[in-house]
Each structure stands twice: as structure tokens, then as C-alpha cells.
Design a protein around this motif. Sequence first.
Motif, PDB file in Angstrom:
ATOM      1  N   UNK A  32       0.701  -1.226  -0.084  1.00 27.95           N
ATOM      2  CA  UNK A  32       0.136  -0.290   0.120  1.00 27.95           C
ATOM      3  C   UNK A  32       0.860   1.301   0.039  1.00 27.95           C
ATOM      4  N   UNK A  33       2.144   1.114   0.611  1.00 32.25           N
ATOM      5  CA  UNK A  33       2.854   2.396   0.773  1.00 32.25           C
ATOM      6  C   UNK A  33       3.898   2.146  -0.680  1.00 32.25           C
ATOM      7  N   UNK A  34       3.764   1.200  -1.597  1.00 33.13           N
ATOM      8  CA  UNK A  34       4.613   1.209  -2.520  1.00 33.13           C
ATOM      9  C   UNK A  34       6.121   0.995  -2.283  1.00 33.13           C
ATOM     10  N   UNK A  35       6.381   0.295  -1.159  1.00 39.25           N
ATOM     11  CA  UNK A  35       7.588   0.195  -0.730  1.00 39.25           C
ATOM     12  C   UNK A  35       8.088  -1.117  -1.409  1.00 39.25           C
ATOM     13  N   UNK A  36       7.561  -2.116  -1.501  1.00 40.35           N
ATOM     14  CA  UNK A  36       7.979  -3.248  -2.514  1.00 40.35           C
ATOM     15  C   UNK A  36       6.824  -3.626  -3.415  1.00 40.35           C
ATOM     16  N   UNK A  37       7.487  -4.283  -4.599  1.00 39.60           N
ATOM     17  CA  UNK A  37       6.745  -4.469  -5.755  1.00 39.60           C
ATOM     18  C   UNK A  37       5.775  -6.077  -5.307  1.00 39.60           C
ATOM     19  N   UNK A  38       4.513  -5.804  -6.335  1.00 42.27           N
ATOM     20  CA  UNK A  38       3.796  -7.062  -5.913  1.00 42.27           C
ATOM     21  C   UNK A  38       4.492  -8.471  -5.901  1.00 42.27           C
ATOM     22  N   UNK A  39       4.171  -9.143  -5.245  1.00 39.63           N
ATOM     23  CA  UNK A  39       4.850 -10.564  -5.152  1.00 39.63           C
ATOM     24  C   UNK A  39       5.150 -11.229  -6.529  1.00 39.63           C
ATOM     25  N   UNK A  40       4.173 -10.969  -7.378  1.00 38.55           N
ATOM     26  CA  UNK A  40       4.537 -11.775  -8.671  1.00 38.55           C
ATOM     27  C   UNK A  40       5.417 -11.153  -9.605  1.00 38.55           C
ATOM     28  N   UNK A  41       5.758  -9.731  -9.164  1.00 39.64           N
ATOM     29  CA  UNK A  41       6.912  -9.245  -9.983  1.00 39.64           C
ATOM     30  C   UNK A  41       8.348  -9.326  -9.347  1.00 39.64           C
ATOM     31  N   UNK A  42       8.797 -10.353  -8.653  1.00 38.10           N
ATOM     32  CA  UNK A  42      10.033 -10.562  -8.242  1.00 38.10           C
ATOM     33  C   UNK A  42      11.100 -10.807  -9.479  1.00 38.10           C
ATOM     34  N   UNK A  43      11.742  -9.859  -9.741  1.00 39.97           N
ATOM     35  CA  UNK A  43      12.793 -10.034 -10.935  1.00 39.97           C
ATOM     36  C   UNK A  43      13.967 -10.847 -10.395  1.00 39.97           C
TER      37      UNK A  43
END
Length: 66
Positions: A32-43
Amino acid sequence: MKSQASENNQLLFREDISEYVAQLQLHMALQARNLIPPLTEVCDSRQQLLQETQAQIEKLVSRQGI
């Protein structure tokens, strides 16, 4: 004996649920704070390590009394 085993199983189940809820709360708050990317976008492994570290720290903090 059976009641002891049943109580132990219930306690383990509650701990599993508590851990899941703590991880979910952390992820929702950070996303919600945009501190981490969504779990599906781990590159890469660095992003994965960051997410895992943040989850572990938040879990520890959320279980401490105020």
C-alpha cells in the motif's frame, strides 16, 4: 493422550494461522505504501531477499507487546 495430541495440533494450527496473518498484513501494508513490488513481480534475488527480510522483521515486530 489423545487430548494432549489434539491440544498440540490446535496450538500448531493457531501458530501457522498467526504467521500467515502477520505475513499478509506486512505485505499489504508495504504494498500500500509502494515500498515493495507485488509478489508476482520479483525479478531478481535481491528483490526476493528484500521481501523476505521485510516480512520477517514485520512478523517479529507485530508479535511484540506494546
